[in-house]
Design an enzyme around this catalytic site. Structure first.
Site, PDB file in Angstrom:
ATOM      1  N   THR A  15      82.620   3.242   5.981  1.00 52.60           N
ATOM      2  CA  THR A  15      82.508   2.527   7.259  1.00 52.60           C
ATOM      3  C   THR A  15      83.655   1.559   7.500  1.00 52.60           C
ATOM      4  O   THR A  15      84.129   1.414   8.624  1.00 52.60           O
ATOM      5  CB  THR A  15      81.189   1.714   7.260  1.00 52.60           C
ATOM      6  OG1 THR A  15      80.135   2.631   7.061  1.00 52.60           O
ATOM      7  CG2 THR A  15      80.980   0.994   8.579  1.00 52.60           C
ATOM      8  N   ASP A  59      83.502  10.064   3.956  1.00 50.76           N
ATOM      9  CA  ASP A  59      82.248   9.318   3.898  1.00 50.76           C
ATOM     10  C   ASP A  59      81.786   9.443   2.440  1.00 50.76           C
ATOM     11  O   ASP A  59      81.867  10.513   1.837  1.00 50.76           O
ATOM     12  CB  ASP A  59      81.237   9.988   4.842  1.00 50.76           C
ATOM     13  CG  ASP A  59      79.951   9.198   4.952  1.00 50.76           C
ATOM     14  OD1 ASP A  59      79.637   8.728   6.047  1.00 50.76           O
ATOM     15  OD2 ASP A  59      79.234   9.059   3.940  1.00 50.76           O
ATOM     16  N   SER A  60      81.288   8.368   1.874  1.00 49.07           N
ATOM     17  CA  SER A  60      81.008   8.413   0.432  1.00 49.07           C
ATOM     18  C   SER A  60      79.850   9.334   0.073  1.00 49.07           C
ATOM     19  O   SER A  60      79.647   9.642  -1.095  1.00 49.07           O
ATOM     20  CB  SER A  60      80.782   7.007  -0.126  1.00 49.07           C
ATOM     21  OG  SER A  60      79.502   6.538   0.179  1.00 49.07           O
ATOM     22  N   SER A  61      79.118   9.827   1.053  1.00 46.27           N
ATOM     23  CA  SER A  61      78.070  10.807   0.744  1.00 46.27           C
ATOM     24  C   SER A  61      78.696  12.135   0.315  1.00 46.27           C
ATOM     25  O   SER A  61      78.026  12.987  -0.261  1.00 46.27           O
ATOM     26  CB  SER A  61      77.169  11.032   1.953  1.00 46.27           C
ATOM     27  OG  SER A  61      76.578   9.808   2.292  1.00 46.27           O
ATOM     28  N   ASP A  92      77.357   3.860   0.521  1.00 46.83           N
ATOM     29  CA  ASP A  92      76.256   4.755   0.134  1.00 46.83           C
ATOM     30  C   ASP A  92      76.302   5.150  -1.337  1.00 46.83           C
ATOM     31  O   ASP A  92      75.276   5.148  -2.017  1.00 46.83           O
ATOM     32  CB  ASP A  92      76.260   6.028   1.003  1.00 46.83           C
ATOM     33  CG  ASP A  92      75.831   5.735   2.435  1.00 46.83           C
ATOM     34  OD1 ASP A  92      75.348   4.617   2.697  1.00 46.83           O
ATOM     35  OD2 ASP A  92      75.980   6.628   3.289  1.00 46.83           O
ATOM     36  N   THR A 167      73.078  -1.538  -7.461  1.00 48.58           N
ATOM     37  CA  THR A 167      72.351  -0.516  -6.716  1.00 48.58           C
ATOM     38  C   THR A 167      72.431  -0.897  -5.246  1.00 48.58           C
ATOM     39  O   THR A 167      72.348  -2.080  -4.916  1.00 48.58           O
ATOM     40  CB  THR A 167      70.843  -0.556  -7.100  1.00 48.58           C
ATOM     41  OG1 THR A 167      70.756  -0.384  -8.505  1.00 48.58           O
ATOM     42  CG2 THR A 167      70.043   0.521  -6.429  1.00 48.58           C
ATOM     43  N   THR A 277      63.596   3.416 -15.770  1.00 49.04           N
ATOM     44  CA  THR A 277      62.462   3.015 -14.919  1.00 49.04           C
ATOM     45  C   THR A 277      62.747   3.198 -13.425  1.00 49.04           C
ATOM     46  O   THR A 277      63.880   3.043 -12.979  1.00 49.04           O
ATOM     47  CB  THR A 277      62.041   1.550 -15.190  1.00 49.04           C
ATOM     48  OG1 THR A 277      61.030   1.184 -14.252  1.00 49.04           O
ATOM     49  CG2 THR A 277      63.196   0.574 -15.065  1.00 49.04           C
ATOM     50  N   GLN A 278      61.682   3.502 -12.687  1.00 52.58           N
ATOM     51  CA  GLN A 278      61.799   3.590 -11.225  1.00 52.58           C
ATOM     52  C   GLN A 278      61.883   2.208 -10.592  1.00 52.58           C
ATOM     53  O   GLN A 278      62.235   2.065  -9.428  1.00 52.58           O
ATOM     54  CB  GLN A 278      60.551   4.283 -10.648  1.00 52.58           C
ATOM     55  CG  GLN A 278      60.441   5.719 -11.008  1.00 52.58           C
ATOM     56  CD  GLN A 278      59.174   6.372 -10.473  1.00 52.58           C
ATOM     57  OE1 GLN A 278      58.453   5.801  -9.662  1.00 52.58           O
ATOM     58  NE2 GLN A 278      58.920   7.578 -10.916  1.00 52.58           N
ATOM     59  N   CYS A 279      61.489   1.177 -11.344  1.00 46.83           N
ATOM     60  CA  CYS A 279      61.538  -0.187 -10.806  1.00 46.83           C
ATOM     61  C   CYS A 279      62.991  -0.597 -10.615  1.00 46.83           C
ATOM     62  O   CYS A 279      63.860  -0.188 -11.378  1.00 46.83           O
ATOM     63  CB  CYS A 279      60.903  -1.181 -11.776  1.00 46.83           C
ATOM     64  SG  CYS A 279      59.173  -0.863 -12.080  1.00 46.83           S
TER      65      CYS A 279
HETATM   66  N1  ASP Z   1      78.057   6.406   5.171  1.00 51.23           N
HETATM   67  C1  ASP Z   1      78.995   5.376   4.807  1.00 51.23           C
HETATM   68  C2  ASP Z   1      79.608   5.745   3.472  1.00 51.23           C
HETATM   69  O1  ASP Z   1      79.014   5.522   2.462  1.00 51.23           O
HETATM   70  C3  ASP Z   1      78.325   4.045   4.746  1.00 51.23           C
HETATM   71  C4  ASP Z   1      79.237   2.901   4.358  1.00 51.23           C
HETATM   72  O2  ASP Z   1      80.449   3.021   4.356  1.00 51.23           O
HETATM   73  O3  ASP Z   1      78.748   1.822   4.074  1.00 51.23           O
HETATM   74  O4  ASP Z   1      80.684   6.271   3.437  1.00 51.23           O
END
Ligand code: ASP
Length: 343
Positions: A15, A59-61, A92, A167, A277-279
């Site tokens: 972003t 995009d980091s996804s 992300d 996280t 852990t999921q916590c």
């Molecule tokens: N979707 C964006 C990414 O991770 C969100 C961000 O940049 O914060 O690339």
């Protein structure tokens, strides 16, 4: 005369450098160099800044281990020329990439600071400028000719964290990250306060960059009602070598025979299973409850207070290095770069 630190700014996407499409309104990566020219504050900093970009920025996804290696190589090839590195990355998956880099850079003596933002740098209410400027200042911090922070860190919304402890906890608030099991390394207020007692201490060994990662791993979050056929199917994934098992509370799981026996069969056939852990905070303590006693007996590795992001990166990093199950377990349960508490 004091040497003026020089910082390498590496834009990978996210972003922070995105622009809104005039047709759809959705955000996509843009030429960050052009955007940066609109930020005169950079010139006021007490360090010099050079920029490079991942081609194309993403995009980091869409980030995956091949990108982690590309980022590591860009830093490695510039390591001697710069005093510090700032990696601009989408939020992300920032915790995954930065955790991976913390394992890949052994004996790091210069800061690698990850940052990004929730709003693009061109937006009026952006959080990007503060994040970017303070991240650069942190990367430039020196004491007696040495970098103050010699580890991979993540700066977001006034706090600097050990990257492999973070996280992403919020998709819209500016405070997007948390480090629930480890205190911040620094805090930015009127003054930039560095908490030296929280920073990794380094010896003077030579930098080693590890680029061998094994991606034959999986992540399984258990839930009440999880079915035997689902787990069996999952565990029979061809070539699966490592698994992060996200369990309840302090590492607890159903104590029914079918569940424990299925895990045991996989462990016996060579699968390394890490109990995390999921916590969001706290630690696995197998044996504390009856519902984790047998997990301990069958040889599950304790992820203790490691984050899931870091556990996945650590699995990828350790799998090519330790083939023997006992060695693997010992080394997973030990800290490589501050990612896990040792007791
Ligand atoms: N979707 C964006 C990414 O991770 C969100 C961000 O940049 O914060 O690339």
């Amino acid at each position: 005369m004091n040497h003026k630190p020089n910082i390498l700014l590496l834009y990978t996407g996210g972003t922070i450098g995105m622009m809104r499409s005039s047709q759809t309104g959705s955000l996509k990566p843009f030429n960050f160099d052009k955007l940066l020219r609109k930020i005169p504050e950079i010139k006021l900093l007490d360090c010099s800044v050079e920029t490079i970009s991942l081609h194309p920025p993403i995009d980091s996804s869409n980030m995956c281990p091949t990108h982690w290696i590309a980022i590591a190589e860009l830093i490695e090839s510039n390591y001697d020329k710069f005093d510090g590195f700032v990696v601009l990355h989408g939020s992300d998956t920032m915790s995954y990439t930065s955790s991976a880099l913390s394992f890949m850079f052994e004996n790091l003596e210069k800061p690698i600071v990850f940052t990004g933002s929730q709003l693009p740098i061109g937006d009026l209410r952006t959080d990007a400028k503060e994040n970017l400027i303070t991240a650069i200042q942190i990367a430039a911090l020196q004491k007696n000719g040495k970098a103050v922070i010699q580890e991979v860190s993540l700066y977001f919304e006034y706090k600097l964290y050990r990257a492999n402890r973070t996280t992403k906890i919020n998709a819209e608030q500016f405070q997007a990250f948390a480090s629930l099991n480890y205190p911040p390394l620094a805090e930015s207020g009127v003054h930039l306060k560095v908490f030296e007692e929280n920073i990794l201490k380094r010896d003077e060994s030579k930098l080693k960059v590890h680029k061998e990662l094994d991606t034959c791993i999986g992540l399984l979050k258990i839930f009440p009602g999880i079915r035997p056929d689902f787990i069996k199917h999952y565990l029979s994934t061809p070539q699966l070598k490592g698994l992060v098992l996200e369990t309840f509370g302090s590492g607890n799981a159903p104590s029914e025979d079918w569940f424990v026996n299925t895990l045991e069969t996989s462990i016996k056939s060579g699968l390394m299973i890490v109990n995390v852990t999921q916590c969001s905070g706290g630690s696995v303590a197998m044996g504390q409850y009856e519902t984790s006693e047998r997990l301990k007996q069958i040889g599950l590795i304790s992820g203790k207070d490691i984050t899931t992001e870091s556990a996945l990166a650590k699995l990828m990093f350790l799998l090519p290095r330790y083939k023997d199950a006992k060695d693997f377990k010992i080394n997973f349960e030990r800290a490589v770069c501050g990612e896990i508490s040792e007791n």
